[in-house]
Design a protein around this motif. Structure first.
Motif, PDB file in Angstrom:
ATOM      1  N   ASN A 303       0.822  -1.261  -0.244  1.00 54.80           N
ATOM      2  CA  ASN A 303      -0.113   0.100  -0.207  1.00 54.80           C
ATOM      3  C   ASN A 303       1.017   0.719   0.251  1.00 54.80           C
ATOM      4  O   ASN A 303       1.732   1.729   0.937  1.00 54.80           O
ATOM      5  CB  ASN A 303      -0.952   0.091   1.482  1.00 54.80           C
ATOM      6  N   LEU A 305       0.101   4.809  -0.398  1.00 51.94           N
ATOM      7  CA  LEU A 305      -0.140   5.766   0.146  1.00 51.94           C
ATOM      8  C   LEU A 305      -1.472   5.298   1.320  1.00 51.94           C
ATOM      9  O   LEU A 305      -2.177   5.875   1.145  1.00 51.94           O
ATOM     10  CB  LEU A 305      -1.464   6.299  -0.660  1.00 51.94           C
ATOM     11  N   GLU A 307      -2.853   5.397   4.981  1.00 49.01           N
ATOM     12  CA  GLU A 307      -3.490   6.712   5.849  1.00 49.01           C
ATOM     13  C   GLU A 307      -2.040   6.723   6.769  1.00 49.01           C
ATOM     14  O   GLU A 307      -2.700   7.464   7.443  1.00 49.01           O
ATOM     15  CB  GLU A 307      -4.836   6.055   6.357  1.00 49.01           C
ATOM     16  N   TRP A 324       5.926   8.338   2.323  1.00 47.49           N
ATOM     17  CA  TRP A 324       4.879  10.479   1.902  1.00 47.49           C
ATOM     18  C   TRP A 324       5.114  11.026   2.788  1.00 47.49           C
ATOM     19  O   TRP A 324       5.414  12.180   3.235  1.00 47.49           O
ATOM     20  CB  TRP A 324       3.609  10.071   1.673  1.00 47.49           C
ATOM     21  N   ARG A 341      -3.753  10.933   8.410  1.00 49.84           N
ATOM     22  CA  ARG A 341      -4.397  11.086   7.417  1.00 49.84           C
ATOM     23  C   ARG A 341      -5.175  11.119   7.739  1.00 49.84           C
ATOM     24  O   ARG A 341      -5.788   9.996   7.614  1.00 49.84           O
ATOM     25  CB  ARG A 341      -3.056  10.725   6.235  1.00 49.84           C
ATOM     26  N   ASN A 342      -6.559  11.492   7.516  1.00 50.56           N
ATOM     27  CA  ASN A 342      -8.080  11.855   7.241  1.00 50.56           C
ATOM     28  C   ASN A 342      -8.241  12.763   6.323  1.00 50.56           C
ATOM     29  O   ASN A 342      -8.739  13.933   7.233  1.00 50.56           O
ATOM     30  CB  ASN A 342      -8.518  11.961   8.680  1.00 50.56           C
ATOM     31  N   ASN A 361      -0.947  13.541  -2.343  1.00 51.34           N
ATOM     32  CA  ASN A 361      -1.617  12.577  -3.366  1.00 51.34           C
ATOM     33  C   ASN A 361      -2.311  12.925  -3.662  1.00 51.34           C
ATOM     34  O   ASN A 361      -3.266  13.372  -2.916  1.00 51.34           O
ATOM     35  CB  ASN A 361      -1.110  11.194  -3.457  1.00 51.34           C
ATOM     36  N   GLU A 363      -5.029  12.080  -4.998  1.00 52.00           N
ATOM     37  CA  GLU A 363      -6.403  11.131  -4.999  1.00 52.00           C
ATOM     38  C   GLU A 363      -6.186  10.736  -3.545  1.00 52.00           C
ATOM     39  O   GLU A 363      -7.308  10.247  -3.602  1.00 52.00           O
ATOM     40  CB  GLU A 363      -5.973   9.645  -5.886  1.00 52.00           C
ATOM     41  N   GLU A 364      -5.639  11.723  -2.434  1.00 50.42           N
ATOM     42  CA  GLU A 364      -5.955  11.011  -1.332  1.00 50.42           C
ATOM     43  C   GLU A 364      -6.224  12.782  -0.404  1.00 50.42           C
ATOM     44  O   GLU A 364      -6.704  12.290   0.283  1.00 50.42           O
ATOM     45  CB  GLU A 364      -3.974  10.581  -0.321  1.00 50.42           C
TER      46      GLU A 364
END
Length: 416
Positions: A303, A305, A307, A324, A341-342, A361, A363-364
């Motif tokens: 994975n 990316l 959270e 990241w 990250r949320n 990113n 998309e995140e």
């Protein structure tokens, strides 16, 4: 009247055709530039290609999609058993063997398995295939690319030159072969197993999982032979391990590895530990274990990316990044970051870290809204962040990773 309409229709048709042709040519040019970007080392020529990509892309989103799609891979590449050499900046020659399926299909993404051999306290390998005498050709498989790099007395797997070498070899292969970036595993036997531990502790970003066989992580702490590294178990939280040791191994008996395994269990590190009853320092058990190993690999893609990311570093020139998150400077050693990250909200726990970077990113996170960063419960950043083509290309040139692209970076201070 009909004549006027006919001329108008003809002019519109010509204009539309010219527009379509121009768009097609621009798309073809961009595709060619992406191909060059992927296959050119990070040097002056690559910088020129980056400049052309910036000029030819209408916006960041267009460039992001181009890089996410990646290059168009060729079918006329070498397959079967191949021998190559990577030459480092200091002139050191790093030979490696790679095995490509004979039926290689450039439209298919292939998993990659790095295999690290044992017995590293030997002279430097000679070119020409003489070091291929250990029978690694039996590793060739139709569903993956297998890479066997070389280690020797001046380039143990846990030396800094190998920390640079293995990701560089991976990027070299990415330039020519369609690799599944989220299914790149690192397997090692004996000293190679110890090397797999090294990358798990210090440089896990490109790898999906680690499989250390009949090795010992304690070697890495040894000042004379292992580099004297400090090992931070927090760094093992994001990637699973499949560990095998022999009960009666003359070098690293399972009992000597057991305290390390206990810490993995206590910290909640995702791992499997197999002890071979009466097993020695060999891989005679491998045929019986192979089905479980293959299932482990299938069940654990990377994975890129997640959270939640955490990292502990004791230096900032190397071994300071995990996916990241990057630690840039420290107020004490070691420094720890734990980032959750949320959506657009980032909650950071920092200890001994004064500066760090978050890579974003599209998309995140939602770049049309503010990014909020809290460090130790204090809000230190609350702004809209602009995406940037140069940032996207900078990190893409380092990683060559279609699954892990960043259009913005946040360089932040903690106040420590």
């Amino acid at each position: 009247m009909n004549l006027r309409l006919s001329r108008l229709t003809l002019n519109l048709t010509i204009a539309f055709s010219i527009s379509i042709s121009a768009n097609y040519l621009a798309a073809a040019d961009n595709t060619a530039l992406v191909n060059q970007f992927w296959s050119t080392p990070d040097n002056a020529q690559n910088a020129e290609i980056q400049s052309q990509l910036i000029s030819s892309s209408s916006d960041v989103s267009t460039l992001y999609q181009l890089l996410k799609t990646g290059p168009t891979y060729r079918s006329d590449v070498p397959t079967g058993q191949q021998e190559s050499i990577r030459i480092a900046a200091d002139g050191t020659r790093f030979p490696f063997i790679f095995l490509v399926p004979d039926n290689y299909d450039p439209t298919h993404r292939y998993p990659v398995e790095f295999m690290l051999h044992g017995g590293v306290s030997r002279p430097e390998w000679e070119p020409g295939g003489g070091w291929w005498r250990r029978g690694f050709d039996s590793l060739e498989q139709s569903d993956r690319i297998v890479v066997i790099p070389a280690s020797w007395v001046d380039a143990f797997w846990w030396h800094e030159n190998q920390a640079e070498n293995l990701p560089a070899i991976l990027n070299t292969l990415k330039a020519s072969y369609n690799i599944d970036e989220d299914r790149v595993t690192l397997t090692g036997v004996s000293d190679g197993g110890t090397g797999a531990y090294f990358f798990a502790f210090k440089q896990p970003t490109p790898w999906a999982a680690f499989l250390p066989y009949i090795g010992h992580p304690g070697v890495l702490r040894n000042q004379q032979s292992g580099g004297g590294y400090r090992l931070y178990f927090e760094n093992l939280m994001s990637k699973p391990l499949y560990i095998v040791n022999g009960e009666n191994d003359r070098l690293y008996p399972a009992s000597s590895v057991a305290p390390f395994i206990e810490i993995l269990a206590e910290e909640g590190v995702d791992h499997i530990w197999k002890v071979v009853p009466e097993g020695g320092h060999n891989t005679n058990w491998l045929p019986d274990e192979a089905p479980m190993i293959e299932k482990f690999k299938q069940d654990n893609p990377r994975n890129a990316l997640p959270e939640r990311v955490q990292w502990v570093a004791d230096r900032t020139d190397k071994f300071n990044r995990n996916l990241w998150v990057q630690i840039d400077s420290m107020s004490q050693t070691p420094g720890l970051l734990e980032v959750n990250r949320n959506g657009n909200e980032f909650r950071v726990l920092a200890r001994g870290v004064s500066e760090f970077t978050l890579l974003l990113n599209p998309e995140e996170v939602n770049f049309s809204q503010a990014i909020q960063v809290y460090v130790n419960s204090e809000n230190i950043f609350d702004e809209i962040v602009a995406q940037d083509k140069q940032t996207l290309l900078h990190w893409a040139s380092k990683d060559l990773d279609r699954s892990m692209l960043f259009t913005a970076e946040l360089k932040l201070r903690t106040g420590e």
